[in-house]
Scaffold this motif. Structure first.
Motif, PDB file in Angstrom:
ATOM      1  N   ASN A 226     -29.559  19.007  32.865  1.00 29.39           N
ATOM      2  CA  ASN A 226     -30.540  19.464  32.110  1.00 29.39           C
ATOM      3  C   ASN A 226     -30.585  18.540  30.900  1.00 29.39           C
ATOM      4  N   ASN A 227     -29.325  18.191  30.352  1.00 31.04           N
ATOM      5  CA  ASN A 227     -29.383  17.399  29.185  1.00 31.04           C
ATOM      6  C   ASN A 227     -29.836  15.962  29.285  1.00 31.04           C
ATOM      7  N   TYR A 228     -29.917  15.466  30.548  1.00 30.08           N
ATOM      8  CA  TYR A 228     -30.283  14.107  30.882  1.00 30.08           C
ATOM      9  C   TYR A 228     -31.436  13.929  31.763  1.00 30.08           C
ATOM     10  N   THR A 229     -32.208  15.249  31.884  1.00 32.80           N
ATOM     11  CA  THR A 229     -33.344  15.524  32.809  1.00 32.80           C
ATOM     12  C   THR A 229     -33.133  14.906  34.257  1.00 32.80           C
ATOM     13  N   LEU A 230     -32.000  15.201  34.891  1.00 30.73           N
ATOM     14  CA  LEU A 230     -31.747  14.375  36.246  1.00 30.73           C
ATOM     15  C   LEU A 230     -31.967  15.138  37.353  1.00 30.73           C
ATOM     16  N   GLU A 231     -33.138  16.141  37.210  1.00 25.67           N
ATOM     17  CA  GLU A 231     -33.870  16.782  38.160  1.00 25.67           C
ATOM     18  C   GLU A 231     -34.167  15.660  39.344  1.00 25.67           C
ATOM     19  N   GLY A 232     -33.866  16.151  40.495  1.00 23.86           N
ATOM     20  CA  GLY A 232     -34.179  15.181  41.660  1.00 23.86           C
ATOM     21  C   GLY A 232     -33.240  14.138  42.009  1.00 23.86           C
ATOM     22  N   ILE A 233     -31.897  14.191  40.926  1.00 24.37           N
ATOM     23  CA  ILE A 233     -31.030  13.411  41.276  1.00 24.37           C
ATOM     24  C   ILE A 233     -29.918  14.397  41.602  1.00 24.37           C
ATOM     25  N   PRO A 234     -29.104  14.286  42.626  1.00 23.41           N
ATOM     26  CA  PRO A 234     -27.881  15.045  43.035  1.00 23.41           C
ATOM     27  C   PRO A 234     -26.724  14.844  41.872  1.00 23.41           C
ATOM     28  N   VAL A 235     -26.296  15.743  41.333  1.00 26.17           N
ATOM     29  CA  VAL A 235     -25.245  15.775  40.034  1.00 26.17           C
ATOM     30  C   VAL A 235     -24.125  16.508  40.960  1.00 26.17           C
ATOM     31  N   VAL A 236     -22.982  15.681  41.376  1.00 25.52           N
ATOM     32  CA  VAL A 236     -22.092  16.378  42.412  1.00 25.52           C
ATOM     33  C   VAL A 236     -20.682  16.196  41.936  1.00 25.52           C
ATOM     34  N   ALA A 237     -20.264  17.340  42.157  1.00 30.31           N
ATOM     35  CA  ALA A 237     -18.641  17.564  41.324  1.00 30.31           C
ATOM     36  C   ALA A 237     -17.739  17.345  42.983  1.00 30.31           C
ATOM     37  N   PRO A 238     -16.615  16.673  42.616  1.00 35.98           N
ATOM     38  CA  PRO A 238     -15.813  16.734  43.605  1.00 35.98           C
ATOM     39  C   PRO A 238     -15.157  18.308  44.126  1.00 35.98           C
ATOM     40  N   ALA A 239     -14.554  18.265  45.332  1.00 35.31           N
ATOM     41  CA  ALA A 239     -13.977  19.583  45.313  1.00 35.31           C
ATOM     42  C   ALA A 239     -12.599  19.853  44.439  1.00 35.31           C
ATOM     43  N   ASP A 240     -12.126  18.944  44.220  1.00 35.59           N
ATOM     44  CA  ASP A 240     -10.989  19.027  43.086  1.00 35.59           C
ATOM     45  C   ASP A 240     -10.975  17.660  42.504  1.00 35.59           C
ATOM     46  N   ASN A 241     -10.251  17.434  41.256  1.00 30.82           N
ATOM     47  CA  ASN A 241     -10.600  16.114  40.730  1.00 30.82           C
ATOM     48  C   ASN A 241      -9.024  15.472  40.787  1.00 30.82           C
ATOM     49  N   THR A 242      -8.291  15.629  41.724  1.00 31.97           N
ATOM     50  CA  THR A 242      -7.164  14.820  42.049  1.00 31.97           C
ATOM     51  C   THR A 242      -6.978  13.952  43.146  1.00 31.97           C
ATOM     52  N   THR A 243      -7.943  13.906  43.874  1.00 28.13           N
ATOM     53  CA  THR A 243      -8.049  13.194  45.268  1.00 28.13           C
ATOM     54  C   THR A 243      -8.239  11.524  44.708  1.00 28.13           C
ATOM     55  N   ASP A 244      -7.507  10.772  45.853  1.00 28.32           N
ATOM     56  CA  ASP A 244      -7.458   9.445  45.760  1.00 28.32           C
ATOM     57  C   ASP A 244      -9.143   8.849  45.640  1.00 28.32           C
TER      58      ASP A 244
END
Ligand SMILES: [Ca+2]
Ligand SMILES: [Ca+2]
Ligand SMILES: [Ca+2]
Ligand SMILES: [Ca+2]
Length: 277
Positions: free
Chosen positions: A205-223
Motif C-alpha cells: 500500500n505504501n508504495y502502490t505495488l498493486e499488481g506486483i507480488p510482494v512476497v515473504a520467505p517462509a522464514d528468514n533464516t534460509t540460505d
C-alpha cells in the motif's frame, strides 16, 4: 493413459483386443475423443494432445482445472504455473517447466558465500511464503515471463526509495513488453523477522505495488535469501531472469555497475532485458 483413435466409439465401441492389455486398458478403448470425461472444458482428444489426464479435471493438482489453465495460458502439467485469485498478476505461460534438478547458485558473493550469477537456473524461492493477500506464492509461478526480482527489507531505507519507483518502472516496461513482471521479495520486517501478511500489505500500500507480488520467505533464516544479495552483501538487490528461470543479470556479475540504492542495478537489468530481445 492412452486414448483410442477409433471413432465413432459411441456407435460401435472399440473393443479390439490388444496383446498385453488388461481389461481396464481395454475399457479405456471405449473413450470418445470428442467427449469431456472429467468436465474440465477440454475434450478427451485435446487432453491426449496436451498430455493432461482425461479423467482428472486438475491434472497437476494446483487448484486450477485443465481447461481453466489452457484458457489462462498457464501450464496445466506444472503445479507452480497458475494464475492467482487475487492481485491480477501477469503470470507467464511456462510452456516448459524449469530444470529444477540443475537449479542452484554457482557464483560467489561478497564473502565467498554462494550467490546466483548469470547462467544459473534459480531454485523456486519463497515456497511456503505468502504474498500481501496471504496467497502461497513462489517464483516459478512466473515462469514464462522475464522476471525482475528485487530483494528488500522493511527496515532498509534505500529499499523504501527503490520500492517507491517500482510500479512506474514496471508499467513503463510492460507498455513495450507484456511478458515482463516484477517480483518483490521482502525478506524481513522492521524487527528482522519474516514479514507477516499485514506487513506485506502495508509495504504494498505504501508504495502502490498493486499488481506486483510482494512476497515473504517462509522464514528468514534460509540460505536462499543470501543467494540474491548484491556484491557488497547488501540490499536492495536486483536480479533478472529469462522465461526459463535462468539468470541473465545478476549483481554479483556487475560489482562496478551498481550503486547502493539498487536503482542503477534495476535500470541496468531492464536495459539488459531490452538488449536481449
Ligand atoms: Ca476433459
Ligand atoms: Ca483433464
Ligand atoms: Ca491445474
Ligand atoms: Ca498448472
Amino acid at each position: 493413459m492412452r486414448l483410442s483413435l477409433c471413432f465413432p466409439v459411441l456407435l460401435f465401441g472399440c473393443l479390439v483386443p490388444v496383446d498385453g492389455m488388461t481389461p481396464d486398458d481395454e475399457a479405456d478403448n471405449t473413450i470418445d475423443p470428442a467427449a469431456d470425461e472429467d468436465g474440465d472444458g477440454l475434450t478427451n482428444g485435446d487432453e491426449a494432445e496436451l498430455g493432461t489426464e482425461y479423467d482428472e479435471a486438475d491434472s497437476d493438482g494446483d487448484g486450477f482445472d485443465d481447461g481453466v489453465e489452457v484458457e489462462a495460458g498457464t501450464n496445466p502439467n506444472f503445479e507452480w504455473s497458475h494464475t492467482f485469485e487475487e492481485g491480477g498478476y501477469a503470470v507467464g505461460s511456462c510452456p516448459v517447466a524449469p530444470d529444477e534438478d540443475n537449479a542452484g547458485p554457482t557464483g560467489k558473493g561478497y564473502s565467498g558465500e554462494d550467490a546466483y550469477q548469470e547462467g544459473d537456473i534459480v531454485a523456486n524461492i519463497a515456497i511456503g511464503g505468502i504474498d500481501m493477500y496471504g496467497q502461497e506464492t513462489a517464483l516459478y509461478s512466473f515462469c514464462g515471463n522475464y522476471v525482475l526480482i528485487t530483494e528488500s527489507a522493511e527496515w532498509c531505507g534505500p529499499c523504501q526509495s527503490l520500492a517507491a519507483g517500482l510500479a512506474e518502472e514496471q508499467e513503463s516496461v510492460r507498455k513495450k513488453y507484456d511478458n515482463f513482471t516484477m517480483f518483490e521479495f521482502l525478506i524481513q520486517d522492521n524487527s528482522g523477522a519474516a514479514p507477516s501478511k499485514s506487513v506485506l500489505k502495508r509495504w504494498s500500500n505504501n508504495y502502490t505495488l498493486e499488481g506486483i507480488p510482494v512476497v515473504a520467505p517462509a522464514d528468514n533464516t534460509t540460505d536462499d535469501i543470501n543467494y540474491w544479495l548484491m556484491p557488497d552483501g547488501g540490499i536492495p538487490a536486483g536480479t533478472l531472469l529469462a522465461p526459463d528461470m535462468t539468470v541473465i543479470w545478476s549483481g554479483v556479475d556487475h560489482p562496478g555497475e551498481y550503486n547502493p540504492s539498487g536503482a542503477a542495478a534495476i535500470k541496468l537489468a531492464i536495459k539488459t532485458y531490452e538488449d536481449s530481445l
